[in-house]
Design an enzyme around this catalytic site. Structure first.
Site, PDB file in Angstrom:
ATOM      1  N   GLN A  17       0.799  -1.221   0.000  1.00  0.00           N
ATOM      2  CA  GLN A  17       0.000   0.000   0.000  1.00  0.00           C
ATOM      3  C   GLN A  17       0.836   1.278   0.000  1.00  0.00           C
ATOM      4  O   GLN A  17       0.330   2.344  -0.333  1.00  0.00           O
ATOM      5  CB  GLN A  17      -0.950   0.001   1.203  1.00  0.00           C
ATOM      6  CG  GLN A  17      -1.971  -1.124   1.141  1.00  0.00           C
ATOM      7  CD  GLN A  17      -2.943  -1.102   2.311  1.00  0.00           C
ATOM      8  OE1 GLN A  17      -2.683  -1.709   3.344  1.00  0.00           O
ATOM      9  NE2 GLN A  17      -4.049  -0.412   2.167  1.00  0.00           N
ATOM     10  N   ARG A  74       3.878   0.137  12.864  1.00  0.00           N
ATOM     11  CA  ARG A  74       3.647  -1.184  12.275  1.00  0.00           C
ATOM     12  C   ARG A  74       3.742  -1.074  10.762  1.00  0.00           C
ATOM     13  O   ARG A  74       3.034  -0.278  10.147  1.00  0.00           O
ATOM     14  CB  ARG A  74       2.264  -1.704  12.681  1.00  0.00           C
ATOM     15  CG  ARG A  74       1.882  -2.977  11.964  1.00  0.00           C
ATOM     16  CD  ARG A  74       0.495  -3.491  12.387  1.00  0.00           C
ATOM     17  NE  ARG A  74       0.197  -4.714  11.659  1.00  0.00           N
ATOM     18  CZ  ARG A  74      -0.903  -4.929  10.932  1.00  0.00           C
ATOM     19  NH1 ARG A  74      -1.858  -4.015  10.867  1.00  0.00           N
ATOM     20  NH2 ARG A  74      -1.071  -6.050  10.290  1.00  0.00           N
ATOM     21  N   ASN A 165      -1.671 -10.712   8.429  1.00  0.00           N
ATOM     22  CA  ASN A 165      -2.693  -9.699   8.594  1.00  0.00           C
ATOM     23  C   ASN A 165      -4.025 -10.203   8.039  1.00  0.00           C
ATOM     24  O   ASN A 165      -4.117 -10.560   6.867  1.00  0.00           O
ATOM     25  CB  ASN A 165      -2.319  -8.419   7.844  1.00  0.00           C
ATOM     26  CG  ASN A 165      -3.382  -7.352   7.996  1.00  0.00           C
ATOM     27  OD1 ASN A 165      -3.538  -6.783   9.079  1.00  0.00           O
ATOM     28  ND2 ASN A 165      -4.153  -7.086   6.936  1.00  0.00           N
ATOM     29  N   ASN A 307      -7.545  -5.985  14.566  1.00  0.00           N
ATOM     30  CA  ASN A 307      -7.896  -4.905  13.642  1.00  0.00           C
ATOM     31  C   ASN A 307      -9.395  -4.663  13.753  1.00  0.00           C
ATOM     32  O   ASN A 307     -10.179  -5.609  13.690  1.00  0.00           O
ATOM     33  CB  ASN A 307      -7.577  -5.285  12.195  1.00  0.00           C
ATOM     34  CG  ASN A 307      -6.095  -5.192  11.889  1.00  0.00           C
ATOM     35  OD1 ASN A 307      -5.283  -4.904  12.772  1.00  0.00           O
ATOM     36  ND2 ASN A 307      -5.733  -5.450  10.643  1.00  0.00           N
ATOM     37  N   GLU A 378      -4.732  -2.209  14.049  1.00  0.00           N
ATOM     38  CA  GLU A 378      -5.317  -1.252  13.096  1.00  0.00           C
ATOM     39  C   GLU A 378      -6.633  -0.722  13.638  1.00  0.00           C
ATOM     40  O   GLU A 378      -7.422  -1.486  14.210  1.00  0.00           O
ATOM     41  CB  GLU A 378      -5.642  -1.896  11.730  1.00  0.00           C
ATOM     42  CG  GLU A 378      -4.466  -2.094  10.830  1.00  0.00           C
ATOM     43  CD  GLU A 378      -4.859  -2.749   9.506  1.00  0.00           C
ATOM     44  OE1 GLU A 378      -5.985  -2.494   9.015  1.00  0.00           O
ATOM     45  OE2 GLU A 378      -4.056  -3.520   8.980  1.00  0.00           O
ATOM     46  N   TRP A 428      -4.658   3.166  11.831  1.00  0.00           N
ATOM     47  CA  TRP A 428      -4.576   3.017  10.384  1.00  0.00           C
ATOM     48  C   TRP A 428      -5.125   4.283   9.742  1.00  0.00           C
ATOM     49  O   TRP A 428      -6.294   4.551   9.907  1.00  0.00           O
ATOM     50  CB  TRP A 428      -5.385   1.803   9.898  1.00  0.00           C
ATOM     51  CG  TRP A 428      -5.171   1.585   8.439  1.00  0.00           C
ATOM     52  CD1 TRP A 428      -5.880   2.128   7.415  1.00  0.00           C
ATOM     53  CD2 TRP A 428      -4.123   0.809   7.850  1.00  0.00           C
ATOM     54  NE1 TRP A 428      -5.346   1.746   6.219  1.00  0.00           N
ATOM     55  CE2 TRP A 428      -4.271   0.945   6.458  1.00  0.00           C
ATOM     56  CE3 TRP A 428      -3.069   0.032   8.361  1.00  0.00           C
ATOM     57  CZ2 TRP A 428      -3.397   0.315   5.565  1.00  0.00           C
ATOM     58  CZ3 TRP A 428      -2.224  -0.587   7.465  1.00  0.00           C
ATOM     59  CH2 TRP A 428      -2.390  -0.445   6.077  1.00  0.00           C
ATOM     60  N   GLU A 435      -5.521   1.879  -1.397  1.00  0.00           N
ATOM     61  CA  GLU A 435      -6.577   1.212  -0.636  1.00  0.00           C
ATOM     62  C   GLU A 435      -7.123   0.005  -1.425  1.00  0.00           C
ATOM     63  O   GLU A 435      -8.312  -0.121  -1.673  1.00  0.00           O
ATOM     64  CB  GLU A 435      -7.652   2.246  -0.257  1.00  0.00           C
ATOM     65  CG  GLU A 435      -8.847   1.776   0.524  1.00  0.00           C
ATOM     66  CD  GLU A 435      -8.569   1.005   1.822  1.00  0.00           C
ATOM     67  OE1 GLU A 435      -7.426   0.973   2.297  1.00  0.00           O
ATOM     68  OE2 GLU A 435      -9.522   0.402   2.333  1.00  0.00           O
ATOM     69  N   TRP A 436      -6.215  -0.870  -1.844  1.00  0.00           N
ATOM     70  CA  TRP A 436      -6.568  -2.135  -2.493  1.00  0.00           C
ATOM     71  C   TRP A 436      -7.549  -1.909  -3.657  1.00  0.00           C
ATOM     72  O   TRP A 436      -7.300  -1.040  -4.473  1.00  0.00           O
ATOM     73  CB  TRP A 436      -7.090  -3.130  -1.452  1.00  0.00           C
ATOM     74  CG  TRP A 436      -6.130  -3.286  -0.289  1.00  0.00           C
ATOM     75  CD1 TRP A 436      -6.312  -2.862   0.992  1.00  0.00           C
ATOM     76  CD2 TRP A 436      -4.807  -3.891  -0.309  1.00  0.00           C
ATOM     77  NE1 TRP A 436      -5.202  -3.174   1.767  1.00  0.00           N
ATOM     78  CE2 TRP A 436      -4.290  -3.802   1.000  1.00  0.00           C
ATOM     79  CE3 TRP A 436      -4.033  -4.512  -1.298  1.00  0.00           C
ATOM     80  CZ2 TRP A 436      -3.012  -4.300   1.339  1.00  0.00           C
ATOM     81  CZ3 TRP A 436      -2.772  -5.009  -0.956  1.00  0.00           C
ATOM     82  CH2 TRP A 436      -2.284  -4.899   0.338  1.00  0.00           C
TER      83      TRP A 436
HETATM   84  C1  GBH Z   1      -7.870  -3.247   6.766  1.00  0.00           C
HETATM   85  O1  GBH Z   1      -8.867  -4.238   6.722  1.00  0.00           O
HETATM   86  C2  GBH Z   1      -6.623  -3.676   6.014  1.00  0.00           C
HETATM   87  O2  GBH Z   1      -5.784  -4.460   6.842  1.00  0.00           O
HETATM   88  C3  GBH Z   1      -5.856  -2.505   5.465  1.00  0.00           C
HETATM   89  O3  GBH Z   1      -4.857  -2.962   4.591  1.00  0.00           O
HETATM   90  C4  GBH Z   1      -6.803  -1.545   4.796  1.00  0.00           C
HETATM   91  O4  GBH Z   1      -6.162  -0.477   4.178  1.00  0.00           O
HETATM   92  C5  GBH Z   1      -7.762  -1.032   5.849  1.00  0.00           C
HETATM   93  O5  GBH Z   1      -8.491  -2.117   6.321  1.00  0.00           O
HETATM   94  C6  GBH Z   1      -8.784  -0.039   5.338  1.00  0.00           C
HETATM   95  O6  GBH Z   1      -9.655  -0.664   4.436  1.00  0.00           O
HETATM   96  O7  GBH Z   1     -15.553  -5.532   0.509  1.00  0.00           O
HETATM   97  O8  GBH Z   1     -17.690  -4.922   1.393  1.00  0.00           O
HETATM   98  O9  GBH Z   1     -16.964  -7.245   1.473  1.00  0.00           O
HETATM   99  C7  GBH Z   1     -10.068  -3.854   7.362  1.00  0.00           C
HETATM  100  C8  GBH Z   1     -11.085  -4.968   7.422  1.00  0.00           C
HETATM  101  C9  GBH Z   1     -12.524  -6.364   6.231  1.00  0.00           C
HETATM  102  C10 GBH Z   1     -12.558  -4.049   5.775  1.00  0.00           C
HETATM  103  C11 GBH Z   1     -13.200  -6.645   4.928  1.00  0.00           C
HETATM  104  C12 GBH Z   1     -13.255  -4.295   4.461  1.00  0.00           C
HETATM  105  C13 GBH Z   1     -14.521  -5.830   3.167  1.00  0.00           C
HETATM  106  C14 GBH Z   1     -15.946  -5.496   3.085  1.00  0.00           C
HETATM  107  N1  GBH Z   1     -11.730  -5.162   6.147  1.00  0.00           N
HETATM  108  N2  GBH Z   1     -14.016  -5.528   4.513  1.00  0.00           N
HETATM  109  S1  GBH Z   1     -16.582  -5.837   1.496  1.00  0.00           S
END
Ligand code: GBH
Length: 477
Positions: A17, A74, A165, A307, A378, A428, A435-436
């Protein structure tokens, strides 16, 4: 004052990221490089190829941490930067390794405690191609153990190790919904390959085995000489409240929601088996631990990495769950039966602030798992429309300041009122980053990153809000 005097607070990031430098100094591709290259997978068509350019600007990051008074940081290691092809017979990239050694030394020189995550989703693509990556029950744990060994040996001064993670995300988003790398799913409109009904559960199992192997290795060969080193896994999980508080079936569904998200991994680690609710619904699609595997996994946490971001209302279903269900036969909502909203909207469709959920979940985890030592690895928020603002408005992120204030106080309440053993908190994120699947449109940083202007970093108001907050909560002696 409610937090112990050795309580650590700071910020978190992850390699893919923020680092960029995707082709620099011999780094190999990860599954995220490959995934981002497929049109339509990332909202803005972007990738982590440059990101915050932290591979080159890491000194700025450390300066930032110092400027805001952080005590801990982290970050994660890019496996394919260290072992470009990933495997235990493959060459090690000394330049990649040296980068992390230099970085850790510089953090320690600045008085900042490193928390190192070995795996934040960016599997070397070489292992995906070689044997299907996380899907291989034998090869993957062995290659992960080898990679962990390289890192434990290279970074002996690191005392806080996180193996994985959010294995839930790797498993469900990567192999059921197919919205994260490697993008496998039964949905043929999204992927030519994948089986949403089985692969996620096998992948989760394999991650637990890899975690267990790395922990066993650390405890036998590295921990004794580490001067107090510790290792654990980081799990994500939302708080759950009944959609209809009068309906016992909704209360049960709340429990299943937590079991399918958190206990999927935490029960094997603390109890040596999967939750009964999962076995009941998934049958033999959920792998069974061999006795050898159970021994490896049970007891493998020195701490619980937590998290946490949000909460949901949960309503039970009355129909038979489809085979690709991963929720525990229930639906989640942001509004309950009476139309009460759980929190305000943010830029993330899945996130609405609900500080009391943080306290309640810390208490639930503490009760279920015997009051483990917890590090919150997080916690943070995006803000609706933030990316559309000018810089002057963006750095005035009062919504994020309020979020942290509410959540950190909820944490402090869980420690003071409920006796939870929380020892640290990493917000975080240190800065806006990739953001993926959302690309760069959603910002989670306490620091604004100007992607059009050499990734210039400008701290937002929230960056400076945590120090006084924690100073007011941490005991002086
Ligand atoms: C974190 O996950 C990650 O560890 C981090 O890398 C990321 O940047 C941060 O969140 C902010 O997003 O797509 O509607 O099915 C957080 C937990 C769990 C949040 C799965 C998003 C997906 C919901 N995540 N969830 S959906």
């Amino acid at each position: 004052m409610s937090l112990p005097n050795d309580f650590l607070w700071g910020f978190a990031t992850a390699a893919y990221q923020i680092e960029g430098g995707a082709d620099q100094d011999g780094r190999g591709p990860s599954i995220w490089d490959t995934f981002c290259a497929i049109p339509g997978k990332i909202a803005d068509g972007s990738s982590g190829a440059v990101a915050c350019d932290s591979y080159n600007r890491w000194k700025d990051d450390i300066q930032l941490l110092k400027d805001v008074g952080a005590e801990a940081y982290r970050f994660s290691i890019s496996w394919s930067r260290v072992i470009p092809l990933g495997g235990r017979e493959d060459p090690v990239n000394e330049k990649g390794l040296a980068f992390y050694q230099t970085f850790v030394d510089a953090l320690l020189d600045a008085g900042i405690t490193p928390f190192v995550t070995l795996f934040h989703w960016d599997l070397p693509d070489g292992l995906e191609k070689r044997y299907g990556g996380l899907r291989d029950r034998n090869e993957f744990p062995l290659d992960f153990e080898h990679y962990a060994r390289i890192m434990f040996a290279a970074l002996p001064k690191v005392k806080h190790w996180i193996t994985f993670n959010e294995p839930w995300c790797s498993s469900i988003l990567g192999y059921n919904l197919g919205i994260f790398a490697p993008g496998r799913t039964s949905n043929r409109a999204k992927s030519a390959e994948g089986d949403s009904t089985r692969e996620p559960w096998q992948v989760g199992h394999n991650i637990l085995l890899a975690h267990g192997r790395a922990v066993q290795l650390y405890r036998t060969e590295f921990k004794p000489a580490s001067g107090g080193g510790e290792i654990g896994i980081t799990l994500n999980g939302d708080a759950a409240y009944p959609w209809d508080p009068e309906d016992p079936a909704d209360l049960e569904a709340c429990n299943r929601r937590m079991e399918f998200a958190i206990s999927w991994f935490a029960d094997p680690i603390y109890f040596g088996h999967y939750p009964a609710s999962m076995r009941k619904q998934l049958g033999d699609r959920l792998p069974v631990f061999t006795e050898e595997e159970r021994v490896l996994v049970q007891g493998s946490n020195d701490f619980y990495g937590m998290n946490h971001y949000t909460a949901n209302y949960v309503r039970h279903r009355t129909t038979k769950p489809p085979d690709d269900d991963f929720m525990g036969n229930l639906d989640t909502f942001f509004e309950d039966k009476n139309g009460n909203s759980i929190g305000e909207e943010t830029q993330s469709v899945w996130l609405r602030p609900c500080p009391r959920g943080f306290r309640d979940l810390i208490v639930l985890i503490s009760q279920r798992y015997g009051n483990p030592k917890i590090y919150v690895t997080e916690n943070g928020t995006s803000i609706k429309g933030e990316n559309d603002l000018g810089v002057d408005d963006m750095v005035n992120d009062n919504f994020r300041v309020r979020y942290y204030d509410g959540y950190v106080r909820a944490l402090a309440d869980a420690v003071r009122e409920n006796g939870a053993d929380v020892r640290g908190y990493l917000a975080w994120s240190l800065m806006d980053n990739f953001e993926w699947a959302e690309g760069y449109e959603t910002r989670f940083g306490v620091t604004y990153v100007d992607y059009k202007n050499s990734q210039k970093r400008i701290p937002k108001k929230s960056a400076f809000s945590l120090k006084p907050l924690f100073e007011s909560l941490i005991k002086k002696e």
